[in-house]
Each structure stands twice: as C-alpha cells, then as structure tokens.
Design a protein around this motif. Structure first.
Motif, PDB file in Angstrom:
ATOM      1  N   ALA A  28     -14.590   8.953  -5.212  1.00 24.23           N
ATOM      2  CA  ALA A  28     -15.711   8.072  -5.542  1.00 24.23           C
ATOM      3  C   ALA A  28     -15.557   7.541  -6.966  1.00 24.23           C
ATOM      4  CB  ALA A  28     -17.028   8.818  -5.401  1.00 24.23           C
ATOM      5  N   GLU A  29     -15.973   6.290  -7.144  1.00 25.21           N
ATOM      6  CA  GLU A  29     -15.974   5.619  -8.444  1.00 25.21           C
ATOM      7  C   GLU A  29     -14.603   5.583  -9.094  1.00 25.21           C
ATOM      8  OE1 GLU A  29     -19.247   6.562 -10.998  1.00 25.21           O
ATOM      9  OE2 GLU A  29     -20.536   7.031  -9.298  1.00 25.21           O
ATOM     10  N   SER A  30     -13.562   5.513  -8.257  1.00 26.03           N
ATOM     11  CA  SER A  30     -12.218   5.390  -8.817  1.00 26.03           C
ATOM     12  C   SER A  30     -11.621   4.076  -8.331  1.00 26.03           C
ATOM     13  CB  SER A  30     -11.348   6.556  -8.327  1.00 26.03           C
ATOM     14  OG  SER A  30     -11.058   6.386  -6.954  1.00 26.03           O
ATOM     15  N   VAL A  31     -10.455   3.759  -8.875  1.00 25.87           N
ATOM     16  CA  VAL A  31      -9.708   2.600  -8.386  1.00 25.87           C
ATOM     17  C   VAL A  31      -8.433   3.120  -7.731  1.00 25.87           C
ATOM     18  CG1 VAL A  31      -8.492   0.486  -9.006  1.00 25.87           C
ATOM     19  CG2 VAL A  31     -10.626   1.090 -10.170  1.00 25.87           C
ATOM     20  N   PHE A  32      -8.341   2.877  -6.439  1.00 30.39           N
ATOM     21  CA  PHE A  32      -7.185   3.341  -5.689  1.00 30.39           C
ATOM     22  C   PHE A  32      -6.365   2.111  -5.315  1.00 30.39           C
ATOM     23  CE2 PHE A  32      -4.720   4.654  -2.090  1.00 30.39           C
ATOM     24  CZ  PHE A  32      -4.522   6.025  -2.228  1.00 30.39           C
ATOM     25  N   ALA A  33      -5.090   2.109  -5.646  1.00 33.90           N
ATOM     26  CA  ALA A  33      -4.270   0.922  -5.381  1.00 33.90           C
ATOM     27  C   ALA A  33      -3.199   1.243  -4.357  1.00 33.90           C
ATOM     28  CB  ALA A  33      -3.626   0.434  -6.668  1.00 33.90           C
ATOM     29  N   LEU A  34      -3.088   0.354  -3.367  1.00 28.71           N
ATOM     30  CA  LEU A  34      -2.011   0.452  -2.380  1.00 28.71           C
ATOM     31  C   LEU A  34      -0.988  -0.610  -2.741  1.00 28.71           C
ATOM     32  CD1 LEU A  34      -3.713   0.659   1.111  1.00 28.71           C
ATOM     33  CD2 LEU A  34      -1.931   2.184   0.291  1.00 28.71           C
ATOM     34  N   ILE A  35       0.235  -0.188  -3.036  1.00 26.16           N
ATOM     35  CA  ILE A  35       1.245  -1.167  -3.406  1.00 26.16           C
ATOM     36  C   ILE A  35       2.401  -1.106  -2.425  1.00 26.16           C
ATOM     37  CG2 ILE A  35       0.657  -1.211  -5.861  1.00 26.16           C
ATOM     38  CD1 ILE A  35       2.940   0.776  -6.279  1.00 26.16           C
ATOM     39  N   GLY A  36       3.254  -2.097  -2.521  1.00 22.05           N
ATOM     40  CA  GLY A  36       4.391  -2.182  -1.618  1.00 22.05           C
ATOM     41  C   GLY A  36       4.604  -3.617  -1.222  1.00 22.05           C
ATOM     42  N   PRO A  37       5.823  -3.925  -0.762  1.00 25.11           N
ATOM     43  CA  PRO A  37       6.123  -5.307  -0.413  1.00 25.11           C
ATOM     44  C   PRO A  37       5.278  -5.781   0.766  1.00 25.11           C
ATOM     45  CG  PRO A  37       8.066  -3.889  -0.168  1.00 25.11           C
ATOM     46  CD  PRO A  37       6.947  -3.018  -0.528  1.00 25.11           C
ATOM     47  N   ASN A  38       5.216  -7.103   0.945  1.00 22.07           N
ATOM     48  CA  ASN A  38       4.432  -7.652   2.050  1.00 22.07           C
ATOM     49  C   ASN A  38       5.061  -7.308   3.381  1.00 22.07           C
ATOM     50  OD1 ASN A  38       2.302  -8.781   0.724  1.00 22.07           O
ATOM     51  ND2 ASN A  38       3.452 -10.632   0.219  1.00 22.07           N
ATOM     52  N   GLY A  39       4.220  -7.274   4.398  1.00 23.55           N
ATOM     53  CA  GLY A  39       4.728  -7.036   5.737  1.00 23.55           C
ATOM     54  C   GLY A  39       4.945  -5.565   6.028  1.00 23.55           C
ATOM     55  N   HIS A  40       4.330  -4.686   5.235  1.00 24.19           N
ATOM     56  CA  HIS A  40       4.518  -3.260   5.476  1.00 24.19           C
ATOM     57  C   HIS A  40       3.224  -2.555   5.833  1.00 24.19           C
ATOM     58  CE1 HIS A  40       8.834  -2.623   4.440  1.00 24.19           C
ATOM     59  NE2 HIS A  40       8.634  -3.871   4.047  1.00 24.19           N
ATOM     60  N   GLY A  41       2.220  -3.333   6.267  1.00 27.73           N
ATOM     61  CA  GLY A  41       1.037  -2.704   6.850  1.00 27.73           C
ATOM     62  C   GLY A  41      -0.176  -2.586   5.959  1.00 27.73           C
ATOM     63  N   LYS A  42      -0.106  -3.103   4.749  1.00 25.74           N
ATOM     64  CA  LYS A  42      -1.261  -2.939   3.861  1.00 25.74           C
ATOM     65  C   LYS A  42      -2.489  -3.682   4.377  1.00 25.74           C
ATOM     66  CE  LYS A  42       0.584  -4.454  -0.059  1.00 25.74           C
ATOM     67  NZ  LYS A  42       1.750  -5.178   0.471  1.00 25.74           N
ATOM     68  N   THR A  43      -2.272  -4.932   4.795  1.00 32.33           N
ATOM     69  CA  THR A  43      -3.404  -5.709   5.291  1.00 32.33           C
ATOM     70  C   THR A  43      -3.944  -5.121   6.594  1.00 32.33           C
ATOM     71  OG1 THR A  43      -2.675  -7.715   4.210  1.00 32.33           O
ATOM     72  CG2 THR A  43      -4.092  -8.001   6.106  1.00 32.33           C
ATOM     73  N   THR A  44      -3.020  -4.652   7.432  1.00 31.22           N
ATOM     74  CA  THR A  44      -3.442  -4.026   8.684  1.00 31.22           C
ATOM     75  C   THR A  44      -4.342  -2.820   8.411  1.00 31.22           C
ATOM     76  OG1 THR A  44      -1.342  -4.701   9.622  1.00 31.22           O
ATOM     77  CG2 THR A  44      -2.598  -3.072  10.846  1.00 31.22           C
ATOM     78  N   LEU A  45      -4.003  -2.084   7.350  1.00 28.38           N
ATOM     79  CA  LEU A  45      -4.817  -0.928   6.988  1.00 28.38           C
ATOM     80  C   LEU A  45      -6.241  -1.360   6.649  1.00 28.38           C
ATOM     81  CD1 LEU A  45      -4.847   2.128   6.309  1.00 28.38           C
ATOM     82  CD2 LEU A  45      -4.388   1.472   3.961  1.00 28.38           C
ATOM     83  N   LEU A  46      -6.372  -2.411   5.834  1.00 32.68           N
ATOM     84  CA  LEU A  46      -7.714  -2.880   5.472  1.00 32.68           C
ATOM     85  C   LEU A  46      -8.465  -3.387   6.694  1.00 32.68           C
ATOM     86  CD1 LEU A  46      -7.928  -4.702   2.044  1.00 32.68           C
ATOM     87  CD2 LEU A  46      -7.897  -2.278   2.599  1.00 32.68           C
TER      88      LEU A  46
END
Lengths: 237, 292, 342
Positions: A28-46
C-alpha cells in the motif's frame, strides 16, 4: 501492508497464453513498476487486473477481496483504476467531459467538483483548455488528460500503462515530475514502463517481465547490478 | 410565393417525421455499430400501440402519443434482451445483426397482420382543421408533427449532451474499452440506447400514421427514407441526421411539387447516390482509415 | 487453368448432384412435385449467387432479387412487346441484369458494409415503387391497358419455351431440363470462382486488406467483377423463371421473397460452398410445413433467420463441418486473436 496480491496468474488471447504463472505483491502507498520490452505481457497483465480480459488461471486479491470474478465496473468501484496505454480519451468530448467520465461512478456532485478543480490545479494546461475537444490536444496534453481522468475516479490504486509512451524527453520529464508528486498523495501506483531508467527513480520496487514471466524483482538500487536486465532487453544469454 | 409556402409547409412536416424516424437509427448505429432492420417495425408497433390505447382501452387521445412512445421503447428493450445482447461483440456482428433484425421485422409484421388484419385503420390520435397562410392551408396536424418531433429531438439532444446517462452513451460509442474502464456498465448502456431509439421510433410511427393510415407495412417507407438520411449524414452521426432529414424533406417536397409525387423519393435517392460518389463517408462521417 | 484439389473434389460432388437431379423425372412423375423441384432450382441459384457476393466477396448487397427481376422483366418485355422468342430474350435478360449490377456496383461498391446494404435496398425499393405507381398505358392488349413496365400487375401469359407443342403432356419435362441446365452451369461457374483465383483474392482481402492491396489486388475491381458475374447467373435464373411461369410482376419485389432467399443463405451457411443449396431445400420444406399452421410462412422464415444467426452462425454447412471435424478429430485450431493492447 499488501494491497494487491497476484498469485499464479495465467492469461492471454484465444489459445495463446501471454502471461505465464505471474505472482507478485504490491505494498500500500508504494510505487510498483513493471518493466520490460514491449510484447511481453505487461499490458495483458493490466487488462486482466481491470477485468477487460478474463485470466485463464490464478488469483487476484485486492484489499482483502478476491476480484477475479468481479465485473469491470465493480473493480472500479473498489478503487482499482486503470489508465490505459495511449490515453484512450473520448475524442469527441471536451476535456471537462472526459474528466467527468473519470468520475462516472461517483455520486457526490460537489465532491466531484472539488476533484475537478484539483485536477485543473495540478495540470493547469487542462484547466485552460477545459472546453476543447480531446481530439485537438497535443500528445503531452492528452497524457495529462488521461492521468487526470484517472485521478477523477478518486481510487486508491492507480495502474498506469506507459506514461512516457510517445512523448518528447521534455514532456516525459514533466509527466514524471507530476507522478512523483502524486506518489506522495497516499495512493498506490502500479506503473508499466518499457524504459527502466526514469521509472527507477520514483519506484519503490520493480519487477522485470520477459516472455510473459517475471524474471526478477527487487528495489531500484539492485536494478543496475542485475544481469538479467540487459539480457532481457538485448537478448544476450 | 404560395408555391414556396406550400413546399416549406410540406417539406417541414416530412423533414420532422423523417428526423424523428432516423435519429434512433443513427443512435443505435453510432453506439453499437448495429444496423437495425427492424426500425420500421418499431414505428409500426408504436402506431398500433397508440391506436390500441385509444381505440381498445378507451384512454383519452392525449395519452396516444406517450403510449406509442412507451410501446416503441419496450419493443427496443425486448429486442435487446432477446437478441442483441447475445450477439454484441461476436464475429461478423455487423452482418449478422442486420440479418437477425430483418428476421425480427418480418416476424413482427406478420404478428401485427394476424392481430389487427390488413385493414388500414385511421389513427385516432390526430387533429383536424387548419389555418391559411396566403392561399395555402396549413393543417394543425402538421404543426403538431413539427412541434412534437422538434421537442422529442431536443429532449434527445439534451439527454445525450448534458446528462450523465448521455455522456456514458457517447463514451461507449467513442471508445468501448475506455468507457468500461470508467465504470460504465456498457451492457446496460446498450439496453438504454435501444429503449431510447425504440421510443423515438414509436413516436415517429404515431405521427406518420396520423397523416396516412395504420397498416402492417406502414413502417417500410419511412424506414427506407431513414436509411437514406442516415447514409447521407454519415452513419451514426446523430446531429447530422436531423439536419439531413429536414433538408431531404424539403427537397422531396419540392420535387413532388414540380415533378409529381411519384418522383419525390427516386430523385432524392439519385441525388444521394451522386453525393456519395463524391463523399463516400457522408456529410459528417469520418473516413475510416485502414491501417496497413 | 490450374485445377486445385478442392476444386476437383467439388466438381465431382457437382457432377453427382446434377446427375441425380437429371434422373429425378424418372422417379417423380407428378407434375406438382416436378414444379417444386424447378422452383428449388430457381431459389438455389439466387441463394448461391447471393452467397457468392455476400459470403465470399464480402459485399452485403440487398439487391439480389432486384437482379433476378431485371432478368425476368427484360425477358417478359421483349417477348410481350418485341415478339421475340424467349430463347433470344433470356440471354438478353441475363446481360441486362449484369449491366444493372455494373451500374449499381460502380455507384455503391466504393462504400463498405452497411452503406452498401442500405443503398442496394433503397435502389430496389425505388424501382419497385416507380413500377407499381406507373399508370401510363404503353400499349393496349385486348382492351387492357399495359404499362411499359407492367404497372401494378406485371406481365403474364406470354409465349414460353414452346414445349407444349413438341412434348404435349410432358411439356413440364422440357422446362425441367432447361432450368436444370442453367442450374448446372451456375454451379460450375460458382465453384470455379469460390475455389479459384477469385476466391483466393477474396480470402486475401478478408485476412489482410493492406497486404492484398499492396500485392495489386484491388478490392473494388474484384468485387465489381464478381458482383457482375453473380448478377449474370441471377439474371439468367430470372429470365428462365419468367419463361417457365410466363409471368414477371411486382410481387417478386416483396420483402418476404427477399427474406426467404436470405434465410436460405443463412440457414445453409453464409460463406460456404454448398450451404445455400442445402438451405434452399430446407427452407422450402420448412415454409411448406409452416403453411399448415395458419399461414405462418413469414414467421417461420423470420424465426429461422434469428435462431440461426444466434445459435448456428455458420449455418448447416458450418455445423456439419464442425461435426465432421469432431468425429474425425481434425478440428482446425482457431486462429489466435491478435493482442490488441487496449
């Protein structure tokens, strides 16, 4: 305290899984960053988190409640706000209408008014152009409107998909300064970025995604020494 | 001068009816990307609904119009709940929904034919008499038609532009996923859109039948004109649809006056086709960019 | 011409089907039943051509019956006013339908989707209204006023194929084989289009319009050509229809007729090869059966349209294919939807 907990999430489109067995917790109240090149599932996760797509397996617990089966609007009601990639503004609406759409589920009109003024104070450019159509905005203004629309929901958990996508360096700097300020506002942030450099300065914790899996996670200090970072981006194994 | 007044009076009446008949069609197209082939039947059902309320239930005449409005709206809701709901977002939705609503149209038409018979009834919900402007008689019924259509369209515009419900409808039309992320229950938005469109069509049916008669096929002709109007305006553009309706009403009245009633619509369609060769996306429609 | 295995397989089926129908008069001697089979030929031709343009070329045209009518009216008018033999009038009818399609296509095919449907529908309706509201006499035939386009009653009782003189009581057989010939030619031409170069082009356009255009496949040109070809056969069917029934009239414009053909295409399977033929047979039986329930023909058609689109969008052909696949476990893997990234 953990506000979002993801366990063994697998998701994708048709018969092609994009996410494989992803697990992580967000404090809670933190900033969590998901990084990595495009096309590796980040948007799918959201998209799985906000309920636009249904995951195949795994569990998602938000604020002590299982959200896997909840509809999109129920998740918004719980305060899980998704600011999509490329802003996805309502082009034929004015900025003000776009912002009001952000507050769609809030019924206290005077509180909505207060939020509106807060957003205008935070992004003065939006205030100046409040009656302009979203279609007519520049890239930086669109990004501000997208974030502002997300803020209007008054949610406690903000998921932002690539806040720097397609912006000039100077504008990226502006957006990140805004995000830095917002990160001290008592909300929790889950931010996706392709470029790890700038986000590492404001994130409390980072996770690196590759091929639909989380291959590393840790605090920003450890990121530089992490070998996998260059492997993921440049493919050296 | 009299000719001019005559054309304006006829054209405005036609335009007002066409606008009311087309706005719902454009609204459904704009929001769901669905072309409602049953729209003409929504009008017919509205007309028969108001006729039944007055002739069978003995309700006062001024209830007639709201009755048509409500019956049309209910028909829209039922169409959504039984059919559209299950098809939105499926493959080939655009084609399949046209086929399905065409099927709905022919079933409903047959049911009305069996329930009421083919005999053309007179619509009791109408006014008689008129007044003169120069040598031209303007009927009170035409005035009522223009006033009712203008009021309903203004209400629709207000609803769409100034209310939260309208904002949600427009948001859904512009960007479905983004609207869902704002918390809009788009399923319900679709239902609301079909209800509004059905209600407007129902009211249009009452007005149209007040000038002619009630028959199971009465919706066919206005629907055809509504098709053409929507195409001219650019499918889905609600505001442009109203404007196109009034213009085409006036053109049709003029052609009818100078060439004869038969040629009103054919000439109009010819002009529309020429116009579309010049502007393939209609007056207000946007070019769909195919990304390579 | 390269004959692909798919084309060869379908040719074999076609020959078997046509041979089967050629033998039907040996078994069926009742004139009424033979007449029903002839009607089946007409509707199957129109349905298969509609499927060609809608299911394969991707043009949602609602002018299919209009093209049929072009053929029928041309034949009727040439025979009635020009004293031409039907044998000469019929090809002209098919050509007129083709020309009509080229004109309509040139005006409408640059548009897409619903626009095409609306305009083609409107054009057909306008012609319909113009014909039935025409009261000006073109010629008097035995004290009856005959309008140029037949007015509200149309044309009837003009000269037919002439088999009554040659075959006497068996004249229906002559008619049967004439219609069967047109039916057979239509089938072969349709197969060549679906499984040949054009079918390939349409699949390319459907899968990736951008790539197809970059390889020089013009959607407009291909659609226009196939629209014209399908109009030729539809018009030919209309011409033969007029000659067989010695009738061409505005009742052919009725919405319910258009819906009957549409239901044949949908029930059979839009975009399939043989679906429309199956659909035509099935719908003729369904309609015949529904007539027994106090003339519920239209309700039956409407329900068939709605139910098939809702529950079996691939039609009978699609259902048969997936059943076949399930039994022999050759289910093609569904293509993965692209990751749309919001």
């Amino acid at each position: 305290m953990t506000v979002l907990s993801i366990q063994n999430l697998t998701a994708g489109y048709a018969n092609q899984p994009v996410l494989h067995d992803v697990s992580f917790d967000v404090e809670a109240e933190s900033v969590f960053a998901l990084i990595g090149p495009n096309g590796h599932g980040k948007t799918t996760l959201l998209r799985s988190l906000s309920g636009i797509i249904r995951p195949r397996a795994g569990s998602m617990v938000f604020d002590g409640e299982r959200i896997d089966k909840l509809s999109v609007h129920r998740r918004v009601e719980l305060g899980l706000i998704h600011i999509p990639q490329g802003d996805q503004l309502f082009g034929e609406m004015s900025i003000e209408e776009n912002l009001l759409m952000g507050a769609y589920l809030r019924n206290d009109q005077s509180a909505v008014r207060v939020s509106l003024e807060e957003v205008y104070a935070f992004f003065p450019r939006l205030g100046e152009r409040r009656s302009q159509l979203a279609n007519s905005l520049s890239g930086g203004e669109r990004r501000m409107a997208g974030i502002g629309r997300g803020l209007m929901a008054d949610g406690k958990f903000m998921m932002i998909d690539e806040p720097s996508l397609g912006l000039a360096p100077l504008l990226i700097e502006q957006i990140y300064e805004s995000l830095q300020t917002l990160s001290r506002s008592g909300r929790t942030f889950l931010i996706i970025e392709e470029n790890p450099v700038r986000i590492a300065e404001i994130a409390d914790k980072l996770a690196l995604m590759d091929g639909g899996r989380i291959v590393w996670s840790g605090p920003p200090e450890e990121l530089r020494s992490e070998k996998r970072l260059s492997q993921t981006y440049f493919g050296g194994h | 001068m009299d000719v001019f007044i005559q054309i304006i009076a006829t054209g405005a009446t036609l335009g007002a009816m066409y606008a009311l008949a087309s706005v719902g069609l454009a609204l459904i197209w704009g929001t769901l990307g669905m072309f409602n082939m049953a729209h003409g039947l929504f009008m017919t059902i509205g007309a028969y609904g108001s006729y039944s309320a007055v002739a069978y239930l003995g309700l006062p005449v001024y209830i007639g119009l709201p009755a048509g409005f409500v019956v049309g709206g209910l028909t829209g809701c039922i169409t959504h709940l039984l059919i559209v709901k299950f098809m939105v977002g499926t493959r080939n939705f655009g084609t399949n929904i046209m086929v399905a609503t065409a099927g709905v149209a022919i079933v409903l038409e047959d049911l009305i034919l069996k329930g009421f018979g083919a005999y053309p009834f007179r619509q009791p919900v109408s006014l008689t008499g008129g007044f003169r402007v120069g040598n031209v008689v303007v009927t009170y019924q035409s005035l009522v038609i223009v006033a009712v259509a203008a009021a309903l369209i203004a209400m629709t515009a207000f609803l769409l532009l100034k209310t939260k419900l309208g904002r949600a409808i427009r948001a859904t039309a512009m960007n479905l996923d983004a609207a869902r992320l704002m918390g809009v229950r788009t399923e319900r938005t679709y239902l609301q859109v079909l209800a509004i469109a059905g209600a407007l069509a129902g009211a249009a049916g009452v007005l149209i039948s007040s000038l002619a008669t009630l028959s199971p096929q009465m919706g066919g002709d206005p629907m055809l004109k509504a098709f053409v109007i929507c195409v001219v305006a650019g499918l889905g553009h609600v505001g442009g649809t109203g404007l196109a309706a009034v213009s085409l009403g006036l053109i049709e009245a003029a052609v009818q006056y100078f060439l004869g009633v038969r040629f009103g619509f054919p000439v109009m369609l010819g002009l529309v086709i020429l116009f579309l060769v010049w502007r393939p996306n209609g007056l207000f429609g946007k070019k769909v960019v195919v990304r390579l | 011409m390269i004959i692909s295995p798919a084309l060869r397989k379908n040719f074999v089926i076609a020959i078997a089907v046509i041979a089967g129908f050629a033998l039907v008069p040996m078994v069926v001697t009742e004139r009424y039943l033979l007449g029903e089979v002839i009607i089946f030929f007409f509707w199957a031709i129109v349905a298969s051509q509609w499927n060609l343009i809608m299911g394969h070329a991707g043009v949602f045209s609602l002018a299919q019956m209009f093209l049929f009518i072009c053929g029928a009216y041309t034949t009727a008018m040439l025979v009635q006013f020009g004293d031409l033999s039907v044998w000469l009038a019929m090809p002209v009818g098919a050509v007129v339908a083709t020309l009509a399609a080229l004109i309509i296509g040139a005006a409408c095919l640059r548009l897409t989707g619903a626009y095409v449907a609306l305009l083609t529908f409107a054009i057909a309706e306008v012609v319909h209204v113009l014909i039935i509201t025409d009261t000006e006499c073109f010629r008097h035939i035995s004290n009856n006023c005959q309008q140029l386009f037949g007015g509200a009653t149309g044309f009837s009782r003009f000269a037919d194929f002439g088999f009554r003189k040659i075959l006497k009581a068996d004249w229906m057989l002559g008619n049967y084989y004439v219609v069967l010939t047109v039916f057979a030619v239509t089938i072969f031409a349709t197969l060549v289009i679906i499984h040949g170069r054009y079918g390939l082009a349409f699949r390319a356009i459907r899968d990736n319009l951008g790539y197809a255009s970059s390889r020089g496949i013009s959607r407009f040109r291909y659609q226009l050509i196939v629209f014209a070809v399908s109009a030729f056969f539809t018009g030919a069917a209309g011409s033969v229809y007029a000659a067989h029934f010695r009738f061409a009239g505005p009742s052919l414009f009725e919405f319910s007729t258009l819906m009957l053909i549409l239901s044949m295409v949908i029930v059979g399977g839009l975009g399939s090869t043989w679906g429309p033929f199956i659909g035509a047979a099935v719908m003729m039986i369904v309609v015949e059966w529904m007539k027994e329930f106090g003339d519920a023909r239209n309700i039956g058609m409407g329900l068939a349209l709605v139910l098939f689109v809702l529950f079996m969008p691939g039609g009978l052909a699609g259902a048969f294919k997936s059943l076949w696949g399930r039994i022999f476990d050759r289910t093609p893997k569904p293509a993965a939807a692209p990751d749309t990234n919001v």
